[in-house]
Design a protein around this motif. Structure first.
Motif, PDB file in Angstrom:
ATOM      1  N   GLY A  59      34.824 113.790  61.017  1.00  0.00           N
ATOM      2  CA  GLY A  59      35.319 115.168  61.086  1.00  0.00           C
ATOM      3  C   GLY A  59      34.432 116.048  60.224  1.00  0.00           C
ATOM      4  N   ARG A  60      35.055 117.031  59.586  1.00  0.00           N
ATOM      5  CA  ARG A  60      34.332 118.025  58.798  1.00  0.00           C
ATOM      6  C   ARG A  60      33.460 117.386  57.709  1.00  0.00           C
ATOM      7  N   ILE A  61      34.075 116.588  56.846  1.00  0.00           N
ATOM      8  CA  ILE A  61      33.318 116.055  55.704  1.00  0.00           C
ATOM      9  C   ILE A  61      32.480 114.842  56.111  1.00  0.00           C
ATOM     10  N   GLY A  62      32.963 114.084  57.111  1.00  0.00           N
ATOM     11  CA  GLY A  62      32.204 112.914  57.571  1.00  0.00           C
ATOM     12  C   GLY A  62      30.875 113.315  58.190  1.00  0.00           C
ATOM     13  N   SER A  82      31.910 105.705  62.860  1.00  0.00           N
ATOM     14  CA  SER A  82      33.091 105.444  63.686  1.00  0.00           C
ATOM     15  C   SER A  82      34.087 106.580  63.529  1.00  0.00           C
ATOM     16  N   ASP A  83      34.800 106.825  64.604  1.00  0.00           N
ATOM     17  CA  ASP A  83      35.910 107.791  64.563  1.00  0.00           C
ATOM     18  C   ASP A  83      36.868 107.362  65.666  1.00  0.00           C
ATOM     19  N   VAL A  84      38.177 107.476  65.393  1.00  0.00           N
ATOM     20  CA  VAL A  84      39.145 107.124  66.437  1.00  0.00           C
ATOM     21  C   VAL A  84      38.936 107.982  67.681  1.00  0.00           C
ATOM     22  N   SER A 141      41.098 110.750  57.775  1.00  0.00           N
ATOM     23  CA  SER A 141      42.241 111.485  57.225  1.00  0.00           C
ATOM     24  C   SER A 141      42.814 110.723  56.033  1.00  0.00           C
ATOM     25  N   THR A 142      43.397 111.485  55.108  1.00  0.00           N
ATOM     26  CA  THR A 142      43.872 110.914  53.838  1.00  0.00           C
ATOM     27  C   THR A 142      44.785 109.703  54.030  1.00  0.00           C
ATOM     28  N   ASP A 143      45.683 109.763  55.020  1.00  0.00           N
ATOM     29  CA  ASP A 143      46.662 108.680  55.165  1.00  0.00           C
ATOM     30  C   ASP A 143      46.028 107.341  55.547  1.00  0.00           C
ATOM     31  N   THR A 144      44.747 107.326  55.892  1.00  0.00           N
ATOM     32  CA  THR A 144      44.078 106.067  56.259  1.00  0.00           C
ATOM     33  C   THR A 144      43.263 105.469  55.108  1.00  0.00           C
ATOM     34  N   HIS A 145      43.044 106.235  54.025  1.00  0.00           N
ATOM     35  CA  HIS A 145      42.080 105.805  53.007  1.00  0.00           C
ATOM     36  C   HIS A 145      42.437 104.467  52.359  1.00  0.00           C
ATOM     37  N   ALA A 146      43.690 104.334  51.892  1.00  0.00           N
ATOM     38  CA  ALA A 146      44.045 103.134  51.116  1.00  0.00           C
ATOM     39  C   ALA A 146      43.894 101.876  51.961  1.00  0.00           C
ATOM     40  N   CYS A 183      34.755 106.572  48.913  1.00  0.00           N
ATOM     41  CA  CYS A 183      35.933 107.086  49.626  1.00  0.00           C
ATOM     42  C   CYS A 183      36.225 108.519  49.206  1.00  0.00           C
ATOM     43  N   GLU A 184      36.479 109.341  50.193  1.00  0.00           N
ATOM     44  CA  GLU A 184      36.865 110.724  49.907  1.00  0.00           C
ATOM     45  C   GLU A 184      38.189 110.772  49.153  1.00  0.00           C
ATOM     46  N   LYS A 185      38.402 111.848  48.408  1.00  0.00           N
ATOM     47  CA  LYS A 185      39.672 112.060  47.723  1.00  0.00           C
ATOM     48  C   LYS A 185      40.698 112.539  48.726  1.00  0.00           C
ATOM     49  N   SER A 189      26.196 119.376  45.369  1.00  0.00           N
ATOM     50  CA  SER A 189      26.966 118.320  44.701  1.00  0.00           C
ATOM     51  C   SER A 189      27.312 117.191  45.675  1.00  0.00           C
ATOM     52  N   TYR A 190      27.485 117.531  46.957  1.00  0.00           N
ATOM     53  CA  TYR A 190      27.760 116.474  47.941  1.00  0.00           C
ATOM     54  C   TYR A 190      26.541 115.569  48.106  1.00  0.00           C
ATOM     55  N   VAL A 191      25.359 116.164  48.107  1.00  0.00           N
ATOM     56  CA  VAL A 191      24.135 115.345  48.192  1.00  0.00           C
ATOM     57  C   VAL A 191      24.014 114.487  46.933  1.00  0.00           C
TER      58      VAL A 191
HETATM   59  N1  LIG Z   1      35.562 116.215  48.489  1.00  0.00           N
HETATM   60  C1  LIG Z   1      35.793 117.320  49.170  1.00  0.00           C
HETATM   61  O1  LIG Z   1      35.423 118.411  48.768  1.00  0.00           O
HETATM   62  C2  LIG Z   1      36.486 117.223  50.502  1.00  0.00           C
HETATM   63  C3  LIG Z   1      36.350 118.266  51.413  1.00  0.00           C
HETATM   64  C4  LIG Z   1      36.979 118.147  52.656  1.00  0.00           C
HETATM   65  C5  LIG Z   1      37.742 117.029  52.950  1.00  0.00           C
HETATM   66  N2  LIG Z   1      37.873 116.052  52.022  1.00  0.00           N
HETATM   67  C6  LIG Z   1      38.690 114.855  52.323  1.00  0.00           C
HETATM   68  O2  LIG Z   1      38.062 114.156  53.387  1.00  0.00           O
HETATM   69  C7  LIG Z   1      39.036 113.635  54.269  1.00  0.00           C
HETATM   70  C8  LIG Z   1      38.742 114.150  55.682  1.00  0.00           C
HETATM   71  O3  LIG Z   1      38.844 115.561  55.677  1.00  0.00           O
HETATM   72  P1  LIG Z   1      38.208 116.439  56.844  1.00  0.00           P
HETATM   73  O4  LIG Z   1      38.376 117.849  56.417  1.00  0.00           O
HETATM   74  O5  LIG Z   1      36.848 115.948  57.191  1.00  0.00           O
HETATM   75  O6  LIG Z   1      39.231 116.113  58.034  1.00  0.00           O
HETATM   76  P2  LIG Z   1      38.975 116.152  59.595  1.00  0.00           P
HETATM   77  O7  LIG Z   1      40.328 116.176  60.201  1.00  0.00           O
HETATM   78  O8  LIG Z   1      37.973 117.184  59.957  1.00  0.00           O
HETATM   79  O9  LIG Z   1      38.282 114.731  59.918  1.00  0.00           O
HETATM   80  C9  LIG Z   1      38.954 113.505  59.824  1.00  0.00           C
HETATM   81  C10 LIG Z   1      38.394 112.602  60.928  1.00  0.00           C
HETATM   82  O10 LIG Z   1      38.873 111.258  60.720  1.00  0.00           O
HETATM   83  C11 LIG Z   1      39.147 110.705  61.990  1.00  0.00           C
HETATM   84  N3  LIG Z   1      40.010 109.541  61.801  1.00  0.00           N
HETATM   85  C12 LIG Z   1      41.331 109.497  61.536  1.00  0.00           C
HETATM   86  N4  LIG Z   1      41.740 108.211  61.378  1.00  0.00           N
HETATM   87  C13 LIG Z   1      40.632 107.432  61.524  1.00  0.00           C
HETATM   88  C14 LIG Z   1      40.381 106.033  61.445  1.00  0.00           C
HETATM   89  N5  LIG Z   1      41.375 105.162  61.194  1.00  0.00           N
HETATM   90  N6  LIG Z   1      39.111 105.588  61.661  1.00  0.00           N
HETATM   91  C15 LIG Z   1      38.125 106.457  61.918  1.00  0.00           C
HETATM   92  N7  LIG Z   1      38.303 107.796  62.005  1.00  0.00           N
HETATM   93  C16 LIG Z   1      39.538 108.286  61.793  1.00  0.00           C
HETATM   94  C17 LIG Z   1      39.739 111.863  62.782  1.00  0.00           C
HETATM   95  O11 LIG Z   1      39.656 111.617  64.182  1.00  0.00           O
HETATM   96  C18 LIG Z   1      38.843 113.020  62.329  1.00  0.00           C
HETATM   97  O12 LIG Z   1      37.693 113.160  63.164  1.00  0.00           O
HETATM   98  C19 LIG Z   1      40.402 114.058  53.721  1.00  0.00           C
HETATM   99  O13 LIG Z   1      40.929 112.982  52.989  1.00  0.00           O
HETATM  100  C20 LIG Z   1      40.086 115.210  52.798  1.00  0.00           C
HETATM  101  O14 LIG Z   1      40.994 115.304  51.704  1.00  0.00           O
HETATM  102  C21 LIG Z   1      37.248 116.120  50.818  1.00  0.00           C
END
Ligand SMILES: NC(=O)c1ccc[n+]([C@@H]2O[C@H](COP(=O)([O-])OP(=O)(O)OC[C@H]3O[C@@H](n4cnc5c(N)ncnc54)[C@H](O)[C@@H]3O)[C@@H](O)[C@H]2O)c1
Length: 338
Positions: free
Chosen positions: A13-16, A36-38, A76-81, A96-98, A287-289
């Motif tokens: 998604g956005r951060i990936g 990978s992404d679902v 998404s956050t709910d998958t991290h742990a 791992c993202e926060k 900072s991300y780099v």
């Molecule tokens: N450090 C930062 O500054 C920062 C900034 C943005 C987001 N984040 C964190 O990054 C995470 C993602 O945020 P985002 O904004 O990119 O969200 P997003 O919704 O844009 O992207 C999440 C992606 O994960 C995919 N996904 C969901 N479950 C999956 C799985 N089991 N396997 C593979 N892919 C899966 C979704 O399809 C989606 O494409 C969140 O936990 C958020 O808190 C951190």
């Protein structure tokens, strides 16, 4: 030359996408082997955009690939742990993202899996790698400010996220202020002992209807005696407002916002400049780099990463204490949250 560290990115998604771009194009010694992404189309687009050879909808293909050294969890956050535990069991190093999770028990299970596997884990608190905050931390460590007395963190977004996001984000304290709790611990180098929260819905009633707040001040009492405040708003009409001040016995350090240019326009009625960089993808891009560069180096050189699992757990605990303080209208010890 050593072979590159081969990484798999989970969640595009956005951060990936941002992390994949940096690892693929800007970080030497790293190679993104697969994403990978679902949502398969999202993974395929990310792979095509950044020259990644493989895209899949099943993260287990990354974990089963013996040629992949490390994974970057951006789903998404709910998958991290759960993904941390799976990746650890597969012997992969993990960025791992926060936040790690929105429940301490889930975080503890994930951290136990990491400890048992003996893999490296770095949490995505990118602001620690921002040049301004690094400099403030360095000044404190060098004793240039003397004994720190007060910390002030201002952190305001340009606009609220969609309500659908607010509902699943964990709320302002665990989604937004979590970065500030981490920054507070990072700068002061001491644990937060107690918090007291004042918060309200001042920006959008829909945020209140979703059970969250959009405006908050949290007072922090650190174990080493420092007193801090963090203020958050979900909407600053002039753009992303990110500032820090540390006041100590020998002086003070303060950061200002970052701007797209340094032009100042002087006219008959006002002296003006352009608005600050608009949001986190602009403001914190370096900072991300830097955080991923450090993760890759730690894997390559077999060093412990600088932002640990405990660094991931503690701000969640502080965020829960802040929410409890709001709900109970009283100061809350962080240790109350177990
Ligand atoms: N450090 C930062 O500054 C920062 C900034 C943005 C987001 N984040 C964190 O990054 C995470 C993602 O945020 P985002 O904004 O990119 O969200 P997003 O919704 O844009 O992207 C999440 C992606 O994960 C995919 N996904 C969901 N479950 C999956 C799985 N089991 N396997 C593979 N892919 C899966 C979704 O399809 C989606 O494409 C969140 O936990 C958020 O808190 C951190």
């Amino acid at each position: 030359m050593n072979p590159p560290i081969r990484l798999g990115v989970i969640g595009t998604g956005r951060i990936g996408r941002l992390h994949t771009e940096h690892l693929a194009l800007r970080i030497s010694g790293a190679k993104v082997a697969a994403v990978s992404d679902v949502v398969l189309a999202a993974a395929e687009k990310c792979a095509a955009d950044f020259g990644v050879p493989s895209a899949t909808s099943d993260h287990r293909r990354l974990l089963d690939d013996p040629a992949i050294n490390a994974v970057v969890i951006c789903s998404s956050t709910d998958t991290h742990a759960g993904l941390i535990a799976e990746a650890a069991a597969a012997g992969k190093h993990i960025f791992c993202e926060k936040p790690i999770a929105l429940e301490l028990a889930a975080i503890d299970r994930a951290l136990a899996a990491v400890a048992q596997a003996g893999v490296k884990l770095q949490i995505g608190f990118n602001r620690r790698f921002d040049a301004n905050y690094r400099r403030v931390a360095e000044l404190i460590r060098q004793g240039r400010l003397g004994d720190p007395h007060l910390l002030r963190i201002t952190s305001r977004d340009p606009a609220p996220p969609p309500i659908t996001y607010v509902k699943v984000s964990g709320g302002l304290f665990l989604d937004m202020m979590i970065h500030d709790f981490d920054m507070a611990r990072f700068l002061i180098g001491s644990e937060v002992d107690e918090v007291y929260t004042l918060a309200a819905v001042r920006v959008d009633p829909a945020i209140g209807q979703a059970g969250d707040v959009d405006t908050a001040v949290v007072a922090l009492q650190f174990e080493n005696g420092v007193i801090g405040t963090i203020d958050n708003s979900r909407r600053a009409v002039f753009g992303y407002d990110q500032r820090v001040e540390v006041f100590g016995a020998k002086g003070m350090a303060e950061t200002s916002n970052n701007y797209p240019n340094s032009v100042v326009v002087s006219g008959p009625e006002a002296i003006a400049r352009d608005l600050p960089l608009n949001f986190f993808l602009d403001r914190y891009i370096d900072s991300y780099v830097a955080e991923l560069t450090e993760f890759v180096r730690c894997v390559a050189q077999d060093r412990p990463p600088p932002v640990t699992g405990i660094d991931g757990r503690r701000p969640v605990q502080i965020g829960m204490a802040a929410r409890r303080s709001l709900d109970l209208h009283r100061p809350v010890k962080v240790a109350e949250i177990q």
